[in-house]
Design an enzyme around this catalytic site. Structure first.
Site, mmCIF file in Angstrom:
data_model
loop_
_atom_site.group_PDB
_atom_site.id
_atom_site.type_symbol
_atom_site.label_atom_id
_atom_site.label_comp_id
_atom_site.label_asym_id
_atom_site.label_seq_id
_atom_site.Cartn_x
_atom_site.Cartn_y
_atom_site.Cartn_z
ATOM 1 N N SER A 1 -7.246 5.504 10.329
ATOM 2 C CA SER A 1 -8.523 5.912 10.917
ATOM 3 C C SER A 1 -9.346 4.711 11.369
ATOM 4 C CB SER A 1 -9.321 6.745 9.906
ATOM 5 O OG SER A 1 -10.566 7.132 10.440
ATOM 6 N N LEU A 2 -9.337 3.652 10.584
ATOM 7 C CA LEU A 2 -10.072 2.434 10.959
ATOM 8 C C LEU A 2 -9.502 1.853 12.253
ATOM 9 C CD1 LEU A 2 -12.214 0.279 10.052
ATOM 10 C CD2 LEU A 2 -10.309 -0.943 8.997
ATOM 11 N N SER A 3 -8.189 1.833 12.371
ATOM 12 C CA SER A 3 -7.554 1.311 13.580
ATOM 13 C C SER A 3 -7.890 2.151 14.808
ATOM 14 C CB SER A 3 -6.027 1.268 13.394
ATOM 15 O OG SER A 3 -5.662 0.426 12.321
ATOM 16 N N ASP B 1 0.822 -1.208 0.000
ATOM 17 C CA ASP B 1 0.000 0.000 0.000
ATOM 18 C C ASP B 1 0.858 1.261 0.000
ATOM 19 O OD1 ASP B 1 -2.529 -1.178 -0.081
ATOM 20 O OD2 ASP B 1 -2.557 -1.507 2.077
ATOM 21 N N THR C 1 -9.919 3.201 5.580
ATOM 22 C CA THR C 1 -9.599 1.816 5.922
ATOM 23 C C THR C 1 -8.157 1.660 6.386
ATOM 24 O OG1 THR C 1 -9.200 1.436 3.555
ATOM 25 C CG2 THR C 1 -11.342 0.770 4.425
ATOM 26 N N ASP D 1 -4.295 10.001 4.240
ATOM 27 C CA ASP D 1 -4.616 10.765 5.437
ATOM 28 C C ASP D 1 -3.492 11.697 5.848
ATOM 29 O OD1 ASP D 1 -2.675 9.085 6.668
ATOM 30 O OD2 ASP D 1 -4.200 7.631 7.202
#
Length: 293
Positions: free
Chosen positions: A185-187, A69, A182, A142
């Site tokens: 922020s998801l974490s 990623d 995902t 982000d």
């Protein structure tokens, strides 16, 4: 067709995958470009055109990022600047943004026959104001602002058009696009957002409250982040954009966040890749490093 391959050779299987990708395209008459930085590693591929990154980006029709990623995030900057479509091939552990795995090279045939769709991914514009001067960045995932290393907690004030949205004590704050929803922020407890939505979100990191939640903002919103100086919070706040650490922020500085006019187009060869990735990658245990084969 011309393709520009951007690899991350630190990833397992990446070198062999790049060889396979190059051979696949060469056998079908596709011109392959690669940065001159990799000329020595791939010197046996005499048909590859090695040049500087800008020249490769201008000459290609599609950019192919081979790695994880982080590799795709790095390639996204080149993709949006030159308005090129981007395809990710995963050689990392998760590869959530990648459309293909390293053992799915034959599916590149769909790229040549134009049997694919594209996903428009929004980007964030980040402006740091320092003493009358400003620095701007464009990010795909982000931007994260975190407390100074020597402090236990920090105060963040987030305004929308001078109207207070949040005044929170936390380890930091995350502002992410739907693509970045995902990621970190998801974490931190944020929701999954369908990637083609025109919005962005704010998620606090370890807030000192029971009532804090992620807030999702519309595409025309501009937020400003201020910092409350306190004796318990001295030093420089940390700023990262798409995982890259930028110059620190003083408590007297401010940061503006909004959706950018720029965007990238991710190629989806297999169809429905986002929700397949949610199911197959986020809802299953991450494979150990020793299983990256």
């Amino acid at each position: 067709m011309n393709v520009f391959i951007m690899p991350n050779l630190d990833k397992n299987n990446c070198y062999d995958t790049v060889i396979s990708v190059c051979e696949f395209f060469n056998s079908r008459g596709v011109t392959v470009f690669m940065s001159e930085l990799y000329k020595s590693e791939f010197s046996t591929l005499e048909y590859v055109i090695f040049d500087n990154e800008e020249a490769c980006a201008k000459s290609c029709d599609v950019i192919i990022a081979v790695g994880g990623d982080g590799t795709i995030l790095s390639a996204s900057g080149t993709a949006y600047l030159h308005k090129k479509k981007l395809l990710g091939i995963n050689c990392g552990r998760l590869g959530f943004m990648a459309n293909l795995e390293h053992d799915e090279i034959p599916l590149l045939e769909n790229l040549l026959t134009k049997n694919y769709s594209t996903e428009k991914r929004m980007m964030l514009n980040v402006t740091v104001n320092r003493g009358g001067k400003s620095e701007s960045y464009t990010v795909l995932n982000d931007v994260v602002i975190s407390k100074p290393h020597n402090s236990q907690i920090a105060d963040f004030i987030i305004n929308k058009n001078s109207i207070p949205v949040s005044h929170i004590r936390a380890d930091g704050v995350i502002f992410s696009t739907p693509t970045g929803a995902t990621a970190y922020s998801l974490s931190a407890g944020g929701p999954i957002i369908e990637p083609d939505m025109e919005c962005f979100e704010f998620t606090p990191i370890c807030p000192h409250t029971l009532l804090s939640r992620t807030i999702i903002f519309s595409k025309n919103t501009k937020l400003t982040v201020h910092f409350v100086p306190a004796s318990s919070c001295e030093g420089v706040f940390n700023l990262t954009a798409d995982g890259n650490e930028l110059k620190g922020i003083a408590s007297s500085d401010s940061v503006e966040i909004s959706l950018s006019d720029h965007y990238i187009e991710l190629i989806d060869i297999k169809g429905g890749s986002f929700f397949k990735s949610v199911t197959n990658k986020l809802m299953k245990p991450l494979k150990p490093v020793w299983e990256e084969e």
